[in-house]
Write a protein that holds these residues in place. Sequence first.
Motif, short mmCIF file in Angstrom:
data_model
loop_
_atom_site.label_atom_id
_atom_site.label_comp_id
_atom_site.label_asym_id
_atom_site.label_seq_id
_atom_site.Cartn_x
_atom_site.Cartn_y
_atom_site.Cartn_z
N LEU A 1 0.90 -1.08 0.08
CA LEU A 1 -0.15 -0.08 0.04
C LEU A 1 0.91 1.07 -0.07
CD1 LEU A 1 -2.79 -1.07 2.60
CD2 LEU A 1 -3.00 -0.90 0.05
N MET A 2 2.11 1.13 0.61
CA MET A 2 2.85 2.41 0.80
C MET A 2 3.54 2.60 -0.68
SD MET A 2 2.37 3.84 3.69
CE MET A 2 4.03 5.10 3.56
N LEU A 3 3.68 1.56 -1.32
CA LEU A 3 4.58 1.74 -2.71
C LEU A 3 3.50 2.44 -3.53
CD1 LEU A 3 6.44 -1.61 -3.02
CD2 LEU A 3 7.51 0.81 -2.97
N THR A 4 2.15 2.07 -3.51
CA THR A 4 1.09 2.60 -4.30
C THR A 4 1.13 4.14 -4.12
OG1 THR A 4 -0.19 0.60 -3.94
CG2 THR A 4 -1.29 2.76 -4.66
N LEU B 1 -12.77 1.67 6.96
CA LEU B 1 -11.63 1.50 5.98
C LEU B 1 -12.00 2.16 4.80
CD1 LEU B 1 -8.63 1.20 5.50
CD2 LEU B 1 -9.16 -1.18 4.92
N MET B 2 -12.88 1.70 4.02
CA MET B 2 -13.17 2.37 2.69
C MET B 2 -13.59 3.69 2.87
SD MET B 2 -12.87 0.02 0.29
CE MET B 2 -13.86 0.62 -0.88
N LYS B 3 -14.41 4.13 3.85
CA LYS B 3 -14.62 5.69 4.00
C LYS B 3 -13.23 6.58 4.47
CE LYS B 3 -19.25 4.87 6.08
NZ LYS B 3 -20.22 5.21 7.26
N ALA B 4 -12.41 5.82 5.20
CA ALA B 4 -11.19 6.48 5.42
C ALA B 4 -10.28 6.73 4.23
CB ALA B 4 -10.31 5.81 6.51
N GLY C 1 -8.07 9.66 -0.23
CA GLY C 1 -7.84 9.83 -1.52
C GLY C 1 -8.57 10.75 -2.49
N GLY C 2 -9.37 11.46 -1.78
CA GLY C 2 -9.81 12.58 -2.63
C GLY C 2 -11.18 11.99 -3.26
N TYR C 3 -11.62 11.06 -2.93
CA TYR C 3 -13.31 10.85 -3.46
C TYR C 3 -14.26 10.30 -2.31
CZ TYR C 3 -11.17 5.82 -2.76
OH TYR C 3 -10.43 4.64 -2.03
N VAL C 4 -15.22 9.71 -2.94
CA VAL C 4 -16.31 9.52 -2.26
C VAL C 4 -16.99 8.28 -2.43
CG1 VAL C 4 -18.96 10.47 -1.60
CG2 VAL C 4 -17.18 11.81 -2.32
N VAL C 5 -17.39 7.34 -1.35
CA VAL C 5 -17.89 6.13 -1.04
C VAL C 5 -19.21 5.96 -1.01
CG1 VAL C 5 -15.76 4.63 -1.12
CG2 VAL C 5 -16.97 5.33 0.80
N GLY D 1 -6.43 5.55 -2.30
CA GLY D 1 -6.82 5.82 -0.88
C GLY D 1 -6.55 4.78 -0.03
N LEU D 2 -6.45 3.49 -0.08
CA LEU D 2 -5.88 2.82 0.80
C LEU D 2 -4.35 3.06 1.35
CD1 LEU D 2 -7.02 -0.68 -0.82
CD2 LEU D 2 -7.94 0.66 1.39
#
Length: 255
Positions: free
Chosen positions: A9-12, A60-63, A68-72, A234-235
Motif C-alpha cells: 500500500l505504501m508503494l502505491t 476503512l473504505m470511508k477513510a 484519497g479525495g473521492y467518495v464512497v 486511498g488505501l
Amino acid sequence: MSKKIIMILMLTMLVGFSAEAGMQVNSDGKPVVSVASDCTWPPMEFINKDKQIVGFSVDLMKAAAEAGGYVVEIKNVAWDGIFAGLASGKYDCICSSVTINKQRKKGMDFSDPYFEVQQSVVTNKDSNAKTLADFKGKKLGAQIGTTGYFAVKKTDGVVAKSYDEVGLAMEDLYNGRISAVVCDDPIAADFALQQEEYAKRLKIAFVVKSDTPEYLGVAVQKGNKEVVDLINKGLAAAVKNGSYDKIKAKWFGSN
C-alpha cells in the motif's frame, strides 16, 4: 496488518493517479465509487442495532475515500448475487471480505490487499477435533462461495452444508444441527468469543492449515483500472496518515 500489505500500500503512493472521463462525480467534483457489501460478517461488515452499515472494512473504505479525495457509497447486497452484480455494472466494486485468489482473478480485478486472514473452525467447547478430517461423517457449515466452504468441500468424508449467511451456520451449530463452522478468523472470533450467548458454548478449535497466505482485497470489474487505481491510492493514503492503524485498533484491539 502484515508488513507485506503495508509495503504494497505504501508503494502505491509512489504511483501517480489521473482520473479518466466517465467516473461519476458529486456536487463537489469528487469521484463517487459505489461499493457493494454483504453485511453479514461482523466485525468486518454488518448491520448494527440502529440499522447502519458498520464494521472494519466499512470504516476503512470511508477513510480511504477521504484520504484519497473521492467518495464512497456503500450498499448492502446479498452474497449469492454480489459478483454477478459487479459483472453487470450495478456498482463499481465489492468490499466484503473477498479473498484474492487465482480463480476470482480470472473474472475480476482486485485492489492491493488490505487484510490478512486465516480460516478458523468454530465448534462446541466439548469437541476434541484438531483437523477438518476429524469430522468424518459429520456436517460442517460455511457460507456458500467462500474460502471456508471450499475448504470443507475438498475434505474427504465430511458433509458440506452451505448457507446464505454465516450467522445462519453459527445458529445451526449452536443448536446442534451441524458440528462446526469454517469462516475467516475475525468473524469466528466475533461469534465464538465476543457474542455472549454463543461464547458460553462455542470455541475456536483450530485454524485450517494453508501453504499460502490469504489476503482480502476490493474486487473491481475486470479491466476497470480507473477504480482500481483510485481505491489503491486511498488505501495507501489511509495507511500513511495512520487511519488504518486507528481503525484496526478500534475493531480488533491494539495488539
